[in-house]
Design a protein around this motif. Structure first.
Motif, PDB file in Angstrom:
ATOM      1  N   THR A   1       0.877  -1.399  -0.382  1.00  0.00           N
ATOM      2  CA  THR A   1      -0.250  -0.175   0.192  1.00  0.00           C
ATOM      3  C   THR A   1       0.324   1.386   0.249  1.00  0.00           C
ATOM      4  OG1 THR A   1      -2.190  -1.137   1.213  1.00  0.00           O
ATOM      5  CG2 THR A   1      -2.042   1.270   1.302  1.00  0.00           C
ATOM      6  N   VAL A   2       1.762   1.238   0.347  1.00  0.00           N
ATOM      7  CA  VAL A   2       2.658   2.172   0.988  1.00  0.00           C
ATOM      8  C   VAL A   2       3.665   2.700   0.284  1.00  0.00           C
ATOM      9  CG1 VAL A   2       5.200   3.500   2.247  1.00  0.00           C
ATOM     10  CG2 VAL A   2       2.654   2.184   3.640  1.00  0.00           C
ATOM     11  N   TYR A   3       4.193   1.250  -0.521  1.00  0.00           N
ATOM     12  CA  TYR A   3       4.796   1.697  -1.939  1.00  0.00           C
ATOM     13  C   TYR A   3       4.367   2.542  -3.075  1.00  0.00           C
ATOM     14  CZ  TYR A   3       7.418  -0.088  -5.904  1.00  0.00           C
ATOM     15  OH  TYR A   3       8.818  -0.373  -7.381  1.00  0.00           O
ATOM     16  N   TYR A   4       3.671   1.596  -3.774  1.00  0.00           N
ATOM     17  CA  TYR A   4       2.488   2.074  -4.565  1.00  0.00           C
ATOM     18  C   TYR A   4       1.390   3.273  -4.251  1.00  0.00           C
ATOM     19  CZ  TYR A   4       2.877  -2.657  -7.545  1.00  0.00           C
ATOM     20  OH  TYR A   4       3.367  -3.404  -7.885  1.00  0.00           O
ATOM     21  N   THR A   5       1.341   4.066  -3.275  1.00  0.00           N
ATOM     22  CA  THR A   5       0.783   4.881  -3.023  1.00  0.00           C
ATOM     23  C   THR A   5       2.182   6.488  -3.293  1.00  0.00           C
ATOM     24  OG1 THR A   5      -0.325   4.368  -0.983  1.00  0.00           O
ATOM     25  CG2 THR A   5      -0.013   6.636  -0.850  1.00  0.00           C
TER      26      THR A   5
ATOM     27  N   LYS B   1       1.704   6.830  -6.924  1.00  0.00           N
ATOM     28  CA  LYS B   1       0.488   7.637  -7.156  1.00  0.00           C
ATOM     29  C   LYS B   1      -0.265   6.589  -8.210  1.00  0.00           C
ATOM     30  CE  LYS B   1       2.653  12.309  -6.985  1.00  0.00           C
ATOM     31  NZ  LYS B   1       2.835  13.414  -7.412  1.00  0.00           N
ATOM     32  N   ASN B   2      -0.143   5.268  -7.830  1.00  0.00           N
ATOM     33  CA  ASN B   2      -1.288   4.063  -8.510  1.00  0.00           C
ATOM     34  C   ASN B   2      -1.849   3.615  -7.045  1.00  0.00           C
ATOM     35  OD1 ASN B   2      -1.893   1.785  -9.462  1.00  0.00           O
ATOM     36  ND2 ASN B   2      -0.562   1.576 -10.395  1.00  0.00           N
ATOM     37  N   PHE B   3      -3.080   4.887  -7.272  1.00  0.00           N
ATOM     38  CA  PHE B   3      -4.210   4.166  -6.362  1.00  0.00           C
ATOM     39  C   PHE B   3      -4.916   3.518  -6.024  1.00  0.00           C
ATOM     40  CE2 PHE B   3      -2.885   9.147  -6.338  1.00  0.00           C
ATOM     41  CZ  PHE B   3      -2.165   9.284  -5.488  1.00  0.00           C
ATOM     42  N   GLN B   4      -4.885   2.527  -7.274  1.00  0.00           N
ATOM     43  CA  GLN B   4      -5.504   2.221  -7.760  1.00  0.00           C
ATOM     44  C   GLN B   4      -5.328   0.212  -7.101  1.00  0.00           C
ATOM     45  OE1 GLN B   4      -6.872   0.952 -11.862  1.00  0.00           O
ATOM     46  NE2 GLN B   4      -7.719  -0.858 -11.717  1.00  0.00           N
TER      47      GLN B   4
ATOM     48  N   GLU C   1      -6.224   2.597   4.406  1.00  0.00           N
ATOM     49  CA  GLU C   1      -7.409   3.037   3.474  1.00  0.00           C
ATOM     50  C   GLU C   1      -7.290   4.489   3.671  1.00  0.00           C
ATOM     51  OE1 GLU C   1     -11.270   0.305   1.159  1.00  0.00           O
ATOM     52  OE2 GLU C   1     -10.283  -0.167   3.586  1.00  0.00           O
ATOM     53  N   LYS C   2      -7.955   4.969   4.752  1.00  0.00           N
ATOM     54  CA  LYS C   2      -8.477   6.049   4.597  1.00  0.00           C
ATOM     55  C   LYS C   2      -7.195   7.002   4.326  1.00  0.00           C
ATOM     56  CE  LYS C   2     -11.897   6.640   7.649  1.00  0.00           C
ATOM     57  NZ  LYS C   2     -11.955   6.564   9.589  1.00  0.00           N
ATOM     58  N   ASN C   3      -6.239   6.367   4.032  1.00  0.00           N
ATOM     59  CA  ASN C   3      -4.959   7.914   3.767  1.00  0.00           C
ATOM     60  C   ASN C   3      -4.659   7.920   2.787  1.00  0.00           C
ATOM     61  OD1 ASN C   3      -1.506   7.406   3.458  1.00  0.00           O
ATOM     62  ND2 ASN C   3      -2.336   9.107   5.514  1.00  0.00           N
ATOM     63  N   VAL C   4      -4.425   6.322   2.035  1.00  0.00           N
ATOM     64  CA  VAL C   4      -4.501   6.250   0.567  1.00  0.00           C
ATOM     65  C   VAL C   4      -5.711   6.849  -0.453  1.00  0.00           C
ATOM     66  CG1 VAL C   4      -4.590   4.946  -1.449  1.00  0.00           C
ATOM     67  CG2 VAL C   4      -3.910   4.360   0.413  1.00  0.00           C
ATOM     68  N   LYS C   5      -6.475   7.207   0.371  1.00  0.00           N
ATOM     69  CA  LYS C   5      -7.849   8.011  -0.388  1.00  0.00           C
ATOM     70  C   LYS C   5      -7.424   9.485  -0.206  1.00  0.00           C
ATOM     71  CE  LYS C   5     -11.321   4.032   0.128  1.00  0.00           C
ATOM     72  NZ  LYS C   5     -13.373   3.982   0.892  1.00  0.00           N
ATOM     73  N   PHE C   6      -6.745   9.650   1.119  1.00  0.00           N
ATOM     74  CA  PHE C   6      -6.785  11.612   0.786  1.00  0.00           C
ATOM     75  C   PHE C   6      -6.067  11.774   0.254  1.00  0.00           C
ATOM     76  CE2 PHE C   6      -3.728  14.067   3.016  1.00  0.00           C
ATOM     77  CZ  PHE C   6      -4.974  14.901   3.120  1.00  0.00           C
ATOM     78  N   ASN C   7      -4.341  11.027  -0.037  1.00  0.00           N
ATOM     79  CA  ASN C   7      -3.507  10.950  -0.757  1.00  0.00           C
ATOM     80  C   ASN C   7      -4.411  11.216  -1.914  1.00  0.00           C
ATOM     81  OD1 ASN C   7      -0.601  11.285   0.497  1.00  0.00           O
ATOM     82  ND2 ASN C   7      -1.757   9.806   1.441  1.00  0.00           N
ATOM     83  N   GLN C   8      -4.749  10.124  -2.848  1.00  0.00           N
ATOM     84  CA  GLN C   8      -5.724  10.060  -3.987  1.00  0.00           C
ATOM     85  C   GLN C   8      -6.316  11.424  -4.355  1.00  0.00           C
ATOM     86  OE1 GLN C   8      -9.003   7.263  -4.513  1.00  0.00           O
ATOM     87  NE2 GLN C   8      -8.016   7.586  -6.882  1.00  0.00           N
ATOM     88  N   ALA C   9      -6.999  12.168  -3.127  1.00  0.00           N
ATOM     89  CA  ALA C   9      -7.820  12.579  -3.141  1.00  0.00           C
ATOM     90  C   ALA C   9      -7.374  14.560  -3.382  1.00  0.00           C
ATOM     91  CB  ALA C   9      -8.935  13.242  -2.088  1.00  0.00           C
ATOM     92  N   VAL C  10      -5.656  14.479  -2.829  1.00  0.00           N
ATOM     93  CA  VAL C  10      -5.197  15.568  -2.760  1.00  0.00           C
ATOM     94  C   VAL C  10      -3.994  16.092  -4.247  1.00  0.00           C
ATOM     95  CG1 VAL C  10      -2.686  16.485  -2.036  1.00  0.00           C
ATOM     96  CG2 VAL C  10      -4.418  15.281  -0.237  1.00  0.00           C
ATOM     97  N   GLU C  11      -4.071  14.507  -4.964  1.00  0.00           N
ATOM     98  CA  GLU C  11      -3.266  14.665  -6.522  1.00  0.00           C
ATOM     99  C   GLU C  11      -4.384  14.691  -7.199  1.00  0.00           C
ATOM    100  OE1 GLU C  11      -0.845  13.344  -9.201  1.00  0.00           O
ATOM    101  OE2 GLU C  11      -0.335  13.945  -6.759  1.00  0.00           O
TER     102      GLU C  11
END
Length: 420
Positions: free
Chosen positions: A305-309, A312-315, A330-340
């Motif tokens: 999860t950390v690696y692909y975040t 920026k491969n959020f899927q 999971e929330k952290n990934v969604k947050f980073n995706q939203a920021v991007e």
């Protein structure tokens, strides 16, 4: 004509000889439902016929060493014949007298196995021939390619598995392999004959007491299958399916199921760690799952999860995060995706994610960015008519100002709307 056709089709065969094909067929056809007795009898017959070819083929199939081409294997088999010739020359010049061997055993404190004097004398000749420093040198975690060399040009190199296997093979040239056994020690293996341990790596007789499990000689095959690969050799990628087949074979041909299962788990763990270090997360997951290591499995999901975040491969990051059971991750990934998405001005999509996360601060930032975009659309307005034409835009600006909770900004937009 038949010889030509046989030669021609042999060019396209993966096998050096019919015996390699026979070995391959045997291992491919082993099933978990086969009786251990039937498997051992057939395996012992193959080992008696040519143990070296059995082991080299298994290394090619299950270790994947790139160097084990047909020409290299053919050379290794030719070198095996040179080793045999060298041993025969050595034995001719080093005849063993049984009486002297008895005295030697007595001096060493070992009971002499009456009835097998000739066999023991031959084993002693092999031991002297392969005494470290003459034709053999010990190295750890080796492949058979280093052992099956031309003894006239290079020292034979191998670890305990390889040298024990060579002892067994050389013994099979004269006597039935059913005479021999092996003893598994902590991270080590030695040969066993008539209550005597033979420490092949140092060329000595011994009596190990820390492990009394003496196993059939066929167990050397499962031991070799489970042995670590030689880190010095390039290897092709071994698919999980091949690894599983190797594990199944080791388990099927071993009578010591508990120990083999433990060794398998260690092998799976090592493979998983190697895969994880190479960011091959699916392979790491596969092997940790086979090892039954739930804690490490969850750690792989988190690492992936950390690696692909980071990439920026959020899927993919969301996929692994969902498997981790860590809702905050999971929330952290969604947050980073939203920021991007926010930074890329995909505001509607970013707002959707921030809303699902309940992030009021970032929701307001999205509204502000949407508002500023609308301000840019009415920046050209200079006349009342132009303002009337943009009334719908001003109405959207009012909605956004109210969502931001900016009363002064909302009042300003209402003032504009009241004039048009």
């Amino acid at each position: 004509m038949m010889n030509f056709l046989k030669w021609f089709f042999g060019l396209f065969s993966q096998y050096v000889s019919p015996f390699e094909k026979k070995v391959d067929k045997f291992f491919v056809n082993i099933k978990s439902t086969d009786s251990i007795g039937s498997i051992k009898d057939k395996l012992l017959a193959l080992m008696q016929e040519n143990l070296m070819i059995v082991n080299v083929w298994l290394e090619k199939k299950f270790k994947g060493y790139i160097y084990l081409t047909k020409s290299m294997r053919r050379q290794m088999y030719a070198n095996t014949l040179l080793i045999i010739k060298k041993l025969e020359e050595f034995c001719t010049g080093h005849e063993i007298k049984i009486d002297e061997l008895r005295i030697f055993f007595k001096d060493q404190g070992f009971a002499f196995p009456d009835g097998d004097e000739v066999k023991l004398a031959y084993l002693y000749q092999i031991m002297m021939f392969l005494e470290p420093g003459k034709y053999y040198r010990y190295i750890s975690t080796a492949s058979f390619g280093k052992l099956l060399r031309d003894p006239n040009k290079e020292k034979l190199e191998g670890d305990c598995n390889q040298i024990v296997t060579l002892y067994i093979y050389l013994y099979s040239l004269k006597f039935p392999l059913s005479d021999l056994q092996i003893k598994l020690l902590p991270e080590h293996v030695c040969l066993h004959f008539r209550e005597i341990d033979i420490e092949c790596t140092s060329g000595q007789f011994a009596k190990y007491t820390e492990n009394r499990d003496v196993l059939p000689v066929t167990e050397i095959i499962s031991t070799n299958l489970l042995d670590l690969s030689d880190f010095r050799e390039d290897a092709q990628v071994i698919t999980p399916e091949v690894i599983v087949k190797s594990a199944q074979l080791a388990y099927a041909i071993s009578s010591l199921k508990t120990m083999v299962a433990k060794n398998l788990n260690i092998a799976y763990h090592n493979l998983a760690v190697a895969a994880l270090n190479s960011h091959k997360f699916d392979s790491a997951i596969f092997f940790f799952d086979k090892a039954g290591d739930r804690e490490q499995l969850l750690a792989v999901y988190r690492n992936a999860t950390v690696y692909y975040t980071g990439l920026k491969n959020f899927q993919k990051a969301l996929f692994y995060a969902s498997k981790s059971g860590d809702h905050d991750l999971e929330k952290n990934v969604k947050f980073n995706q939203a920021v991007e998405l926010f930074n890329q001005n995909s505001i509607d999509h970013a707002l959707e994610i921030f809303s699902s996360l309940g992030d009021e601060k970032m929701k307001k930032a999205c509204y502000q960015k949407q508002y500023n975009q609308l301000v840019g659309q009415v920046a050209h307005v200079k006349t009342l008519q132009e303002a009337k034409n943009s009334k719908s835009t001003y109405q959207k600006m009012l909605v956004l100002a109210e969502k931001m909770g900016d009363s002064s900004l909302a009042e300003s937009v209402r003032g504009t709307l009241s004039k048009i």
